[in-house]
Write a protein that holds these residues in place. Sequence first.
Motif, short mmCIF file in Angstrom:
data_model
loop_
_atom_site.label_atom_id
_atom_site.label_comp_id
_atom_site.label_asym_id
_atom_site.label_seq_id
_atom_site.Cartn_x
_atom_site.Cartn_y
_atom_site.Cartn_z
N GLU A 26 -14.08 -11.78 35.03
CA GLU A 26 -15.02 -11.76 34.27
C GLU A 26 -14.04 -11.19 32.55
OE1 GLU A 26 -13.24 -7.84 35.12
OE2 GLU A 26 -14.51 -9.47 36.12
N ARG A 27 -12.67 -11.85 32.87
CA ARG A 27 -11.96 -11.37 31.55
C ARG A 27 -10.99 -12.70 31.02
NH1 ARG A 27 -7.08 -9.59 35.73
NH2 ARG A 27 -7.75 -10.82 37.06
N ALA A 28 -11.21 -13.40 31.47
CA ALA A 28 -10.96 -14.94 30.66
C ALA A 28 -11.73 -16.08 30.56
CB ALA A 28 -9.73 -15.84 30.39
N PRO B 246 -15.82 -2.72 32.77
CA PRO B 246 -15.46 -1.69 33.41
C PRO B 246 -14.53 -1.04 33.08
CG PRO B 246 -15.15 -3.29 35.40
CD PRO B 246 -15.66 -4.38 33.63
N LEU B 247 -14.38 0.16 31.98
CA LEU B 247 -14.03 0.57 31.58
C LEU B 247 -12.39 0.38 31.55
CD1 LEU B 247 -16.13 3.54 29.57
CD2 LEU B 247 -15.26 1.21 28.80
N GLY C 64 -7.28 -6.18 30.54
CA GLY C 64 -9.12 -6.99 30.86
C GLY C 64 -8.85 -7.52 29.13
N VAL C 65 -8.43 -7.01 28.21
CA VAL C 65 -9.44 -7.75 27.41
C VAL C 65 -9.67 -8.81 27.60
CG1 VAL C 65 -9.00 -8.16 24.61
CG2 VAL C 65 -7.73 -6.68 26.07
N PRO C 66 -10.70 -9.26 26.86
CA PRO C 66 -11.24 -10.49 27.54
C PRO C 66 -10.52 -11.84 26.19
CG PRO C 66 -13.08 -9.68 26.71
CD PRO C 66 -11.90 -7.98 26.56
N ILE C 67 -10.70 -12.82 26.61
CA ILE C 67 -9.43 -14.42 26.10
C ILE C 67 -10.75 -15.87 26.32
CG2 ILE C 67 -7.81 -15.18 26.21
CD1 ILE C 67 -6.48 -13.58 27.77
N VAL C 68 -11.24 -16.56 25.79
CA VAL C 68 -11.89 -17.51 25.28
C VAL C 68 -10.93 -18.72 24.63
CG1 VAL C 68 -13.48 -18.63 24.24
CG2 VAL C 68 -14.04 -16.59 25.12
#
Length: 227
Positions: free
Chosen positions: A164-166, A226-227, A87-91
Amino acid sequence: MLIGILQTGQSPDALRAEAGDYPDMFEAALAGRGLEFCRYHVEDGAFPASVRDCEGWLITGSRHGVYEDLPFIPKLEAFLREAYGAGVPIVGICFGHQILAQALGGKVERFEKGWAVGPQDYDFGGEKLTLNAWHRDQVTKVPPGAKVTARNEFCEFAGLAYDERAFSVQAHPEYPDSFIDGLMRTRGPGVVPEPLMAAARARMGQANSSTAMADRIAAFFLQPRPL
């Protein structure tokens, strides 16, 4: 918010002194939006120790194809799958857009209709954004669960969202017109058809949507999760 830039290529030697390298362009494009940056030259094998070392990840463009047999590509795919799962966001941008799709089950190919060069108009759900492009490869199969967020007649899957993740785009919001002009001078001759480069030059200097896309990228990273 600390964003790790995963550098997958380098700007041409002839342009780097004036234009900077790819991480420089992203840092300039995203400046003043509440983000801080660190860099990992993954093309040279310099990977983060953990997907948690930064609060988000940004994958740059590259002269390479994601389907090439290069040591950093499978390692980067595995890293992206782990970050996505955590769940670490990626672009992802251009090559980043493509390798994220490939890592998550999509397909990328050398596009039979050739190159997209310079300012291109994209449909983002009814909103037209004009962004610079420089690519011949394209995502040709969307990964399971991904939503198409942008397209045009030439590039069917120009933007993808993975909840919401990538989030990824095929275009280069970090490339100013001057850098596209430099690419046409240094990498274009004999590779990109001259009529395409002439059409790109004719549109240069017009307003584009790079600032709007930078705002979208920053908003994506900074949104509550979310955490």
